[in-house]
Design an enzyme around this catalytic site. Sequence first.
Site, PDB file in Angstrom:
ATOM      1  CG  HIS A 115      -4.813 -15.689  20.554  1.00 22.69           C
ATOM      2  ND1 HIS A 115      -5.454 -16.713  19.880  1.00 22.69           N
ATOM      3  CD2 HIS A 115      -4.548 -14.735  19.628  1.00 22.69           C
ATOM      4  CE1 HIS A 115      -5.564 -16.393  18.604  1.00 22.69           C
ATOM      5  NE2 HIS A 115      -5.030 -15.201  18.430  1.00 22.69           N
ATOM      6  CB  SER A 142      -4.880 -12.266  16.607  1.00 28.45           C
ATOM      7  OG  SER A 142      -3.946 -13.296  16.822  1.00 28.45           O
ATOM      8  CG  ASP A 182      -5.654 -19.940  21.137  1.00 31.41           C
ATOM      9  OD1 ASP A 182      -4.682 -19.695  21.871  1.00 31.41           O
ATOM     10  OD2 ASP A 182      -6.321 -19.043  20.562  1.00 31.41           O
TER      11      ASP A 182
END
Length: 273
Positions: free
Chosen positions: A249, A31, A246
């Site tokens: 990221h 990601s 989070d």
Amino acid sequence: MLVGSFLIFFYTTGSFAQDSNFYIFLSFGQSNMEGHSKFEPQDTVVNDRFKVLQAVDCPDLNREMGNWYPAVPPLSRCNTGLTPGDYFGKTLAASLPDSIKIGIINVSVGGCKIELFEKNNYESYVETAPGWMKGMIAQYDGNPYGKLLELAKIAQKDGVIKGILLHQGESNTGDETWPGKVEGVYDNLLSDLGLGQDSVPLLAGELVSAEQGGKCASMNPIIAKLPSVIPNSFVISSADCEAVADGLHFSASGYRLLGSRYGEKMVEILRNE
């Protein structure tokens, strides 16, 4: 004789289609390479020397898979965000002579393990992948490694592959065999693209650091072992690269700094060639 002369002329002139001043870079991962944070207006400034080879069809962006476009985000799939690749390319464009063009290819899948890019084992991984990930994989015709290879071969008709960028590892946190798995993907790419062993540098970024609250920061010491397995590889520090809440990221600011570091290392490598 005329036919022979024509064939010589055809193949000789055809070889000039590949521009040695068009530097191509492959990028893949999960990601963070895909692009998690939203890009901002400052990130969409066009540089005519920085291009992206579109990896999937994006009708809303007027982009078709396999064609070159100005490299503005999203560089991955249609609804992804800012990636390290954005500021990697901007850094190269600002640092290299005006005669050099930069092209990037980004094939990334959020949440995936490195096993998704193992060309002989990916199918078994896809079988057990969650449904939301299978949807992303499907956009790469079910085989992200195969799509990256397909695009790289298209790009080789236009330019010269100069480097590979990787940001992956969150889903392999704690896996001491990760460097060897990356080596397998790297070796397959070079072999399948007709490139010499260790001939292309691999730049791998650290995950969000412990200082930034990184939930997978324990993977960074494993990533640090990569150069002992792949001699022509380099680890890009994530120190001080801002993260989001989070702990997985980077923020847009973090991507800019991390991407610039990828670019600075690549400029150093190119200048030492």
